[in-house]
Design a protein around this motif. Structure first.
Motif, PDB file in Angstrom:
ATOM      1  N   ASN B 203       0.814  -1.222   0.000  1.00  3.97           N
ATOM      2  CA  ASN B 203       0.000   0.000   0.000  1.00  3.97           C
ATOM      3  C   ASN B 203       0.845   1.269   0.000  1.00  3.97           C
ATOM      4  O   ASN B 203       0.312   2.371   0.064  1.00  3.97           O
ATOM      5  N   ILE B 204       2.162   1.143  -0.120  1.00  3.53           N
ATOM      6  CA  ILE B 204       2.986   2.353  -0.281  1.00  3.53           C
ATOM      7  C   ILE B 204       2.726   2.926  -1.676  1.00  3.53           C
ATOM      8  O   ILE B 204       2.427   2.187  -2.617  1.00  3.53           O
ATOM      9  N   TYR B 205       2.848   4.242  -1.787  1.00  8.40           N
ATOM     10  CA  TYR B 205       2.593   4.888  -3.076  1.00  8.40           C
ATOM     11  C   TYR B 205       3.850   4.894  -3.949  1.00  8.40           C
ATOM     12  O   TYR B 205       4.966   5.108  -3.460  1.00  8.40           O
ATOM     13  N   THR B 206       3.614   4.691  -5.234  1.00 12.94           N
ATOM     14  CA  THR B 206       4.647   4.904  -6.245  1.00 12.94           C
ATOM     15  C   THR B 206       4.070   5.909  -7.242  1.00 12.94           C
ATOM     16  O   THR B 206       2.957   6.381  -7.063  1.00 12.94           O
ATOM     17  N   GLN B 207       4.805   6.248  -8.272  1.00 12.85           N
ATOM     18  CA  GLN B 207       4.250   7.131  -9.296  1.00 12.85           C
ATOM     19  C   GLN B 207       4.884   6.827 -10.633  1.00 12.85           C
ATOM     20  O   GLN B 207       5.977   6.284 -10.712  1.00 12.85           O
ATOM     21  N   TRP B 208       4.143   7.151 -11.675  1.00 12.07           N
ATOM     22  CA  TRP B 208       4.679   6.919 -13.010  1.00 12.07           C
ATOM     23  C   TRP B 208       4.088   7.878 -14.033  1.00 12.07           C
ATOM     24  O   TRP B 208       3.058   8.501 -13.796  1.00 12.07           O
ATOM     25  N   TYR B 209       4.797   7.972 -15.148  1.00  9.80           N
ATOM     26  CA  TYR B 209       4.277   8.583 -16.359  1.00  9.80           C
ATOM     27  C   TYR B 209       3.703   7.440 -17.183  1.00  9.80           C
ATOM     28  O   TYR B 209       4.356   6.413 -17.371  1.00  9.80           O
ATOM     29  N   TRP B 210       2.488   7.628 -17.658  1.00  7.16           N
ATOM     30  CA  TRP B 210       1.784   6.562 -18.388  1.00  7.16           C
ATOM     31  C   TRP B 210       1.177   7.179 -19.635  1.00  7.16           C
ATOM     32  O   TRP B 210       0.407   8.124 -19.552  1.00  7.16           O
TER      33      TRP B 210
ATOM     34  N   LYS C 189     -16.224 -10.735  10.195  1.00 11.02           N
ATOM     35  CA  LYS C 189     -16.573 -10.895   8.781  1.00 11.02           C
ATOM     36  C   LYS C 189     -15.355 -11.252   7.937  1.00 11.02           C
ATOM     37  O   LYS C 189     -15.468 -11.965   6.942  1.00 11.02           O
ATOM     38  N   GLY C 190     -14.203 -10.729   8.330  1.00 11.31           N
ATOM     39  CA  GLY C 190     -12.998 -10.987   7.550  1.00 11.31           C
ATOM     40  C   GLY C 190     -12.826  -9.982   6.430  1.00 11.31           C
ATOM     41  O   GLY C 190     -13.704  -9.837   5.581  1.00 11.31           O
ATOM     42  N   LEU C 191     -11.695  -9.303   6.417  1.00  7.75           N
ATOM     43  CA  LEU C 191     -11.433  -8.289   5.398  1.00  7.75           C
ATOM     44  C   LEU C 191     -11.324  -8.962   4.021  1.00  7.75           C
ATOM     45  O   LEU C 191     -10.827 -10.088   3.896  1.00  7.75           O
ATOM     46  N   ALA C 192     -11.770  -8.274   2.988  1.00 15.26           N
ATOM     47  CA  ALA C 192     -11.651  -8.803   1.619  1.00 15.26           C
ATOM     48  C   ALA C 192     -10.188  -9.081   1.301  1.00 15.26           C
ATOM     49  O   ALA C 192      -9.296  -8.309   1.656  1.00 15.26           O
ATOM     50  N   ARG C 193      -9.957 -10.198   0.599  1.00 17.19           N
ATOM     51  CA  ARG C 193      -8.571 -10.582   0.236  1.00 17.19           C
ATOM     52  C   ARG C 193      -7.876  -9.472  -0.558  1.00 17.19           C
ATOM     53  O   ARG C 193      -6.683  -9.233  -0.369  1.00 17.19           O
ATOM     54  N   GLU C 194      -8.659  -8.847  -1.461  1.00 21.42           N
ATOM     55  CA  GLU C 194      -8.060  -7.822  -2.317  1.00 21.42           C
ATOM     56  C   GLU C 194      -7.569  -6.621  -1.515  1.00 21.42           C
ATOM     57  O   GLU C 194      -6.742  -5.853  -1.995  1.00 21.42           O
ATOM     58  N   LEU C 195      -8.081  -6.467  -0.287  1.00 18.49           N
ATOM     59  CA  LEU C 195      -7.608  -5.389   0.586  1.00 18.49           C
ATOM     60  C   LEU C 195      -6.513  -5.876   1.534  1.00 18.49           C
ATOM     61  O   LEU C 195      -5.506  -5.194   1.739  1.00 18.49           O
ATOM     62  N   ALA C 196      -6.699  -7.042   2.103  1.00 15.01           N
ATOM     63  CA  ALA C 196      -5.754  -7.539   3.113  1.00 15.01           C
ATOM     64  C   ALA C 196      -4.340  -7.649   2.540  1.00 15.01           C
ATOM     65  O   ALA C 196      -3.347  -7.411   3.227  1.00 15.01           O
ATOM     66  N   ARG C 197      -4.246  -8.007   1.259  1.00 14.54           N
ATOM     67  CA  ARG C 197      -2.928  -8.184   0.629  1.00 14.54           C
ATOM     68  C   ARG C 197      -2.081  -6.916   0.662  1.00 14.54           C
ATOM     69  O   ARG C 197      -0.874  -6.973   0.476  1.00 14.54           O
ATOM     70  N   MET C 198      -2.702  -5.759   0.849  1.00  7.12           N
ATOM     71  CA  MET C 198      -1.915  -4.520   0.788  1.00  7.12           C
ATOM     72  C   MET C 198      -0.935  -4.404   1.947  1.00  7.12           C
ATOM     73  O   MET C 198      -0.029  -3.586   1.914  1.00  7.12           O
ATOM     74  N   ASN C 199      -1.115  -5.263   2.946  1.00 15.62           N
ATOM     75  CA  ASN C 199      -0.213  -5.222   4.103  1.00 15.62           C
ATOM     76  C   ASN C 199       1.059  -6.038   3.869  1.00 15.62           C
ATOM     77  O   ASN C 199       1.997  -5.970   4.667  1.00 15.62           O
ATOM     78  N   LEU C 200       1.088  -6.805   2.792  1.00 16.22           N
ATOM     79  CA  LEU C 200       2.218  -7.727   2.589  1.00 16.22           C
ATOM     80  C   LEU C 200       3.390  -7.028   1.909  1.00 16.22           C
ATOM     81  O   LEU C 200       3.200  -6.274   0.958  1.00 16.22           O
ATOM     82  N   PRO C 201       4.605  -7.301   2.359  1.00 20.99           N
ATOM     83  CA  PRO C 201       5.770  -6.622   1.781  1.00 20.99           C
ATOM     84  C   PRO C 201       6.170  -7.197   0.417  1.00 20.99           C
ATOM     85  O   PRO C 201       5.727  -8.276   0.036  1.00 20.99           O
ATOM     86  N   ALA C 202       7.034  -6.473  -0.266  1.00 24.73           N
ATOM     87  CA  ALA C 202       7.411  -6.784  -1.643  1.00 24.73           C
ATOM     88  C   ALA C 202       8.315  -8.001  -1.773  1.00 24.73           C
ATOM     89  O   ALA C 202       8.647  -8.403  -2.881  1.00 24.73           O
ATOM     90  N   ASN C 203       8.737  -8.591  -0.635  1.00 24.67           N
ATOM     91  CA  ASN C 203       9.545  -9.815  -0.764  1.00 24.67           C
ATOM     92  C   ASN C 203       8.717 -11.080  -0.628  1.00 24.67           C
ATOM     93  O   ASN C 203       9.264 -12.182  -0.640  1.00 24.67           O
TER      94      ASN C 203
END
Lengths: 305, 305, 305, 305
Positions: B203-210, C189-203
């Motif tokens: 959920n961190i923000y990035t930015q781009w030219y598209w 209820k459980g958060l929607a998967r499409e939202l919960a994933r935003m907490n996961l890091p890029a590795n």
């Protein structure tokens, strides 16, 4: 003459009324807008629209909020760096739209470049004009004896005359028959346009709108402004080279240095160069290259060995 | 707030100096140039450049020498015809370039649209800002029980509070650790940026030219402004819809009628409609459709059967 | 360990039942089919399918009715000629499909190559596995001091330990919180998967099917198997290099000679070489090159000057 | 006859030696391998290679380790779901390579589909064969009087005879002159092949290798197997439809239902249908549609109103 007086008038009308814009403006390109650059006997290239300039390349590379330009020398260095390291995406941020009139056999080579947008004049819907490419005598080249895909000397005398006579008379006859097949006079129904066109030879002119980004345009120019390209498409590429030079002078200069004037050397060729620099005399035999590679290598470094 | 005062000043500076151009100008689009339309909590969409307008679509379709416009009603009819018959190439003749700031999980959906040009802010080269998307309470949706890929009701009370607390504290901790790993204070070497970024959440923000052509942009909007798209990318798509409406109003109206408000029906669905129009009462069983197809069909034609 | 015993069993089952085909078969590629080549700590590359072989390149270049092969040495010469002269379309006639498991920050670089087909595991629809990339100590590089986009020395001692501790504990916490937000236990209820994933890091690891033609794959490898590419994506590129070598050995050898081991020289660099071959001592000043260009030039020709 | 006995023998030789493979095999497609399906008077379509089958579409959609198939009915439902919701990427995971022989005016339409790989027989390098498309009498259509881009009735009597005579004699003469210009007999140099070809009309046959993924192939077929497509390209599209049906029967069935047999309705058309289902009699005037839209709408729902 490529354009009718009416068409010239339409172009002048378009050029007569500048309007204010907040977009990036390239003065060099504004001078080209709408004007027809003649190519071959009936063809032309016209700039219809463009997006971006040298600064836009840097702005995108820096993903910046404002102009992205720091100074001209700074921009020049960045553009050369991007070109040298094959960072192609910033060059994709400029776009250009051309109106081109060209013989069908040239169009068939041109369209092989797929990363572009095209709207071609429809011979299903409309009737093609009576305009055919007839080479000038100095371009009437013989088949190369060395290279299956190349041209040799120029034809002369009777042979040249006969070729020109064939090209002219066959074109004229094909077009007369095209008109005759289409004709609805005298109770005839007239053959469908989409069928009648099949009788027309590949030197008839067509036209299209062609839109492409700068990166892909430079790739097109590298291949088509090259001495191995067929003369007829090269004539178009060379006109476009001049337009690009005026549009994005820094990108053009980097392209000239790194691509048009540069060369890609194989590992074998680099190894030969290192040996030559160390004083060794390298021959075709000791180079490890094929005959063709060696010939190309010697063309790059003619003085040595 | 998405922009700093310095960034706002840069934008105003760009808007302060219009220049003359001979190109097609869209007044509706000039009003948008450079301005940041806020999206989500820290994101934005800005128009950086554009090429073409409604008339340019017609001009390309007609491969004409001048403006290509005959009259507005004529152009409207042509544009509707092109849209109805999936003639996509004239719409490719318009192009637009955006600067977008968006959370990484949105960027990952967005980038799946391949027919576009992108320059993204590099987290190998630069340090990302401390900005994370935290949903507003009304967007904190539960997992749908009917649809594995959808959202259900909104979370409430303690559950909602706990989720927001997790998202905020994990983001804060991840960013502190990111800075700590990068730090070269106290004799530390500092981890490479290209590695440290792996600790940052999606959920961190990035930015781009598209940059994209109008045909492909409309395709993007059809998928991403759709009610089945994830809310967070839809928020961007809806802002872009408003921009396109101002840029090419005729093309937008045709798109709304034929794509956004239209529907593709299968042969089975057409057959059911014909039977219903002939007075038959068609049921899920007699429709030949699957449960899902029937539900979608009934949503389109709710009053009948 | 990248695969579960069930997954290994599925792979062995697929390998157990060859079937007859009339298509071109590459024995070298058959040996790779379905097997998982491990990359990094939890990733892999698997060949799922392929089309064509060295002979198919020649067959397409010749537009022939039969095999298109005349002899191995003839084919080798043709393939080298095509590679040398940038005739890319015959290489596009081979295609390969991989199944890849990779960290998200690697996936984000990878996806920038647009001329490919991708199906990624959906974190909107499914729950991601608890697998994170944690670099091995020897890959824990410091930020380069010379190059904003590069790695320097390896971190050591306490600094290295602290980085590993952060990466491990943040990943563990993020995943626990991901599970907690998704949880429907205790009346939640459980958060929607499409939202919960935003907490996961890029590795965190994702996976996808990736299909690409040989020309575009070689372009990918030229950029990503290069020493300037980030180590983590290079690890994947190198595994794929080994697979391509087995699949199309002649094309691979030409690629190694002309691309991986070759170099593109600018007009300025060619001019310097000619002067050096003629006996002149060329310096950075007299070269006309920038500091960066000169450094790269000297790296290619280290012994001289 | 499209093939020589030598070519037929080469094809039979290729079909005579199946080899084992671990890849997905489509029995329906193996039966087509290499065989020439005749099209028009001298053209053909041949399958040279393929990748994937119905199960491969599902396997990619599920990003699975093994076959990805659960059951045929399950796969069928998934494929229909993907087609209905325009999830195109799983269909991109299948690929096919054709060898096609076709008149140049057909090739010029065909090449407009850019998302494909092409190697065409080179008329710069080689000499084209003396084969021209001459329409059969029942395809000698008049220009449509209703539609500028369409065909009307069939020509008859003297008019038809005259058209066939023109097409045949002009083709014969053009080819004789092509050979004469190329000729190096009697001390002549012979015009370069790349120039001599410009005399040949658009109904001469060329050939190419054409490779495309299933998603883009279906898009091609939707446009080119359509009744509005020119008959000559439709003849090729219809042969390919038969091949696709044998290759991926489930995907084909979904395509037939949702695309070939389906229709896209505008918001206006949906509104009219709702009113008609509610008992209202909708007329062209009250529909809000243009003349053309209304005609197309009535063609879909002929019985009513």
């Amino acid at each position: 003459m490529a354009l009718t007086p009416e068409q010239e008038a339409e172009i002048e009308a378009l050029r007569a009324s500048p309007r204010p814009t907040l977009r990036a403006v390239s003065e060099g390109m504004e001078a080209h807008m709408y004007r027809a650059h003649p190519v071959l006997d009936h063809g032309f290239v016209r700039v219809i629209d463009y997006m971006g300039d040298d600064a836009a390349i840097c702005q995108a590379a820096r993903v910046s909020y404002g102009k992205g330009t720091k100074s001209v020398s700074n921009d020049e260095g960045l553009i050369r760096y991007l070109m040298r390291h094959w960072h192609s995406t910033p060059f994709e941020m400029c776009e250009v739209k051309f109106h081109v009139k060209l013989p069908i056999f040239v169009a068939r080579q041109w369209i092989r470049h797929r990363t572009a947008n095209v709207n071609e004049y429809s011979a299903r819907y409309s009737i093609l004009d009576r305009e055919f490419y007839i080479p000038r005598p100095e371009h009437l080249a013989a088949q190369s004896t060395a290279n299956a895909q190349g041209r040799g000397e120029v034809l002369e005398g009777e042979e040249a005359e006969r070729v020109l006579e064939i090209l002219k008379s066959d074109a004229a006859r094909a077009y007369e028959h095209y008109e005759e097949m289409l004709s609805q006079e005298g109770g005839r129904k007239g053959l469908a346009r989409e069928l009648a066109r099949m009788n027309l030879p590949a030197n008839i002119y067509t036209q299209w709108y062609w839109k492409i980004d700068l990166h892909n345009l430079l790739h097109f120019l590298r291949l088509r402004a090259d001495s191995h390209a067929q003369y007829e498409i090269r004539a178009y590429a060379e006109v476009i080279c001049g337009i690009v030079r005026d549009w994005v002078p820094l990108a053009w200069a980097a392209f000239e240095d790194y691509r048009l004037g540069g060369a890609t050397l194989s590992a074998r060729a680099l190894d030969c160069l290192r040996r030559m620099l160390a004083g060794e005399t390298v021959t075709e035999e000791s180079s490890g290259m094929s005959k063709g590679e060696w010939r190309e290598f010697r063309a790059l470094f003619p003085g040595q060995g």
